[in-house]
Scaffold this motif. Sequence first.
Motif, PDB file in Angstrom:
ATOM      1  N   THR A   1     -26.533  68.374 141.829  1.00  0.00           N
ATOM      2  CA  THR A   1     -26.400  68.831 140.448  1.00  0.00           C
ATOM      3  C   THR A   1     -26.500  70.351 140.371  1.00  0.00           C
ATOM      4  O   THR A   1     -25.686  71.000 139.708  1.00  0.00           O
ATOM      5  N   CYS A   2     -27.478  70.925 141.046  1.00  0.00           N
ATOM      6  CA  CYS A   2     -27.649  72.385 141.022  1.00  0.00           C
ATOM      7  C   CYS A   2     -26.481  73.096 141.705  1.00  0.00           C
ATOM      8  O   CYS A   2     -26.042  74.146 141.238  1.00  0.00           O
TER       9      CYS A   2
ATOM     10  N   SER B   1     -23.534  72.870 139.192  1.00  0.00           N
ATOM     11  CA  SER B   1     -23.687  73.663 137.975  1.00  0.00           C
ATOM     12  C   SER B   1     -23.698  75.158 138.267  1.00  0.00           C
ATOM     13  O   SER B   1     -23.261  75.958 137.439  1.00  0.00           O
TER      14      SER B   1
ATOM     15  N   CYS C   1     -25.346  71.828 125.432  1.00  0.00           N
ATOM     16  CA  CYS C   1     -26.253  71.132 126.342  1.00  0.00           C
ATOM     17  C   CYS C   1     -25.531  70.013 127.067  1.00  0.00           C
ATOM     18  O   CYS C   1     -24.732  69.283 126.482  1.00  0.00           O
TER      19      CYS C   1
ATOM     20  N   GLN D   1     -26.785  66.860 129.591  1.00  0.00           N
ATOM     21  CA  GLN D   1     -27.989  66.184 130.081  1.00  0.00           C
ATOM     22  C   GLN D   1     -27.863  65.885 131.569  1.00  0.00           C
ATOM     23  O   GLN D   1     -26.986  65.144 131.987  1.00  0.00           O
TER      24      GLN D   1
ATOM     25  N   GLU E   1     -29.396  70.843 130.581  1.00  0.00           N
ATOM     26  CA  GLU E   1     -28.841  72.102 131.081  1.00  0.00           C
ATOM     27  C   GLU E   1     -28.210  72.812 129.890  1.00  0.00           C
ATOM     28  O   GLU E   1     -27.280  72.296 129.285  1.00  0.00           O
ATOM     29  N   ARG E   2     -28.734  73.984 129.548  1.00  0.00           N
ATOM     30  CA  ARG E   2     -28.209  74.743 128.410  1.00  0.00           C
ATOM     31  C   ARG E   2     -27.267  75.828 128.902  1.00  0.00           C
ATOM     32  O   ARG E   2     -27.572  76.537 129.864  1.00  0.00           O
TER      33      ARG E   2
ATOM     34  N   GLN F   1     -24.226  79.082 132.760  1.00  0.00           N
ATOM     35  CA  GLN F   1     -25.418  78.241 132.825  1.00  0.00           C
ATOM     36  C   GLN F   1     -26.625  79.157 132.726  1.00  0.00           C
ATOM     37  O   GLN F   1     -26.748  80.101 133.501  1.00  0.00           O
TER      38      GLN F   1
ATOM     39  N   CYS G   1     -32.690  75.393 131.540  1.00  0.00           N
ATOM     40  CA  CYS G   1     -32.857  73.948 131.615  1.00  0.00           C
ATOM     41  C   CYS G   1     -34.255  73.623 131.102  1.00  0.00           C
ATOM     42  O   CYS G   1     -35.213  74.331 131.431  1.00  0.00           O
ATOM     43  N   TRP G   2     -34.354  72.616 130.247  1.00  0.00           N
ATOM     44  CA  TRP G   2     -35.655  72.095 129.848  1.00  0.00           C
ATOM     45  C   TRP G   2     -35.493  70.668 129.397  1.00  0.00           C
ATOM     46  O   TRP G   2     -34.455  70.264 128.898  1.00  0.00           O
TER      47      TRP G   2
ATOM     48  N   GLU H   1     -36.789  76.484 132.375  1.00  0.00           N
ATOM     49  CA  GLU H   1     -36.245  76.963 133.650  1.00  0.00           C
ATOM     50  C   GLU H   1     -35.149  77.973 133.339  1.00  0.00           C
ATOM     51  O   GLU H   1     -34.218  77.678 132.602  1.00  0.00           O
TER      52      GLU H   1
ATOM     53  N   LYS I   1     -32.199  80.407 134.873  1.00  0.00           N
ATOM     54  CA  LYS I   1     -31.337  80.701 136.017  1.00  0.00           C
ATOM     55  C   LYS I   1     -31.441  82.204 136.271  1.00  0.00           C
ATOM     56  O   LYS I   1     -30.987  83.020 135.465  1.00  0.00           O
TER      57      LYS I   1
END
Length: 133
Positions: free
Chosen positions: A30-31, A34, A58, A60, A66-67, A75, A78-79, A87, A89
């Motif tokens: 995922t990371c 993104s 957002c 999910q 992930e906002r 990106q 993330c919360w 979080e 980036k």
Amino acid sequence: MKLSGGCNCGQVRYELDGEPVRVGICHCETCRKSSGSAFSYFGIWPRANAALSGELACWQARAGGERFCPACGSQLFCWADGSDEIEIKLGTLDSPPSTLMPAYELWTIRREPWLAHQNGAEQHARDREQPGA
């Protein structure tokens, strides 16, 4: 410590107050997808220490929402709903995050073989053990 950052187009901005709770690197799928890179480099702050402005979209993911900026797609954060942490980036900071050294690496089973582990950083094959879990 005061830090600021934002998206590529400038529509979303943020300011951080104080030191991060922790700094890490994640090699999960995922990371990687993104970030568009081999890993994601992030810092965790208390949500109360982050002032955000601008419209966010957002998506999910497994770790939370992930906002990102809906205009340029950057990106940023993330919360998880109800979490008191955010979080960030770290590549989205205005100044290079040179002093924010990763204390741990996640999903090292997916780290690229040509990428060395970070000296002194905890190594976790998957997610970190959560305190009290």
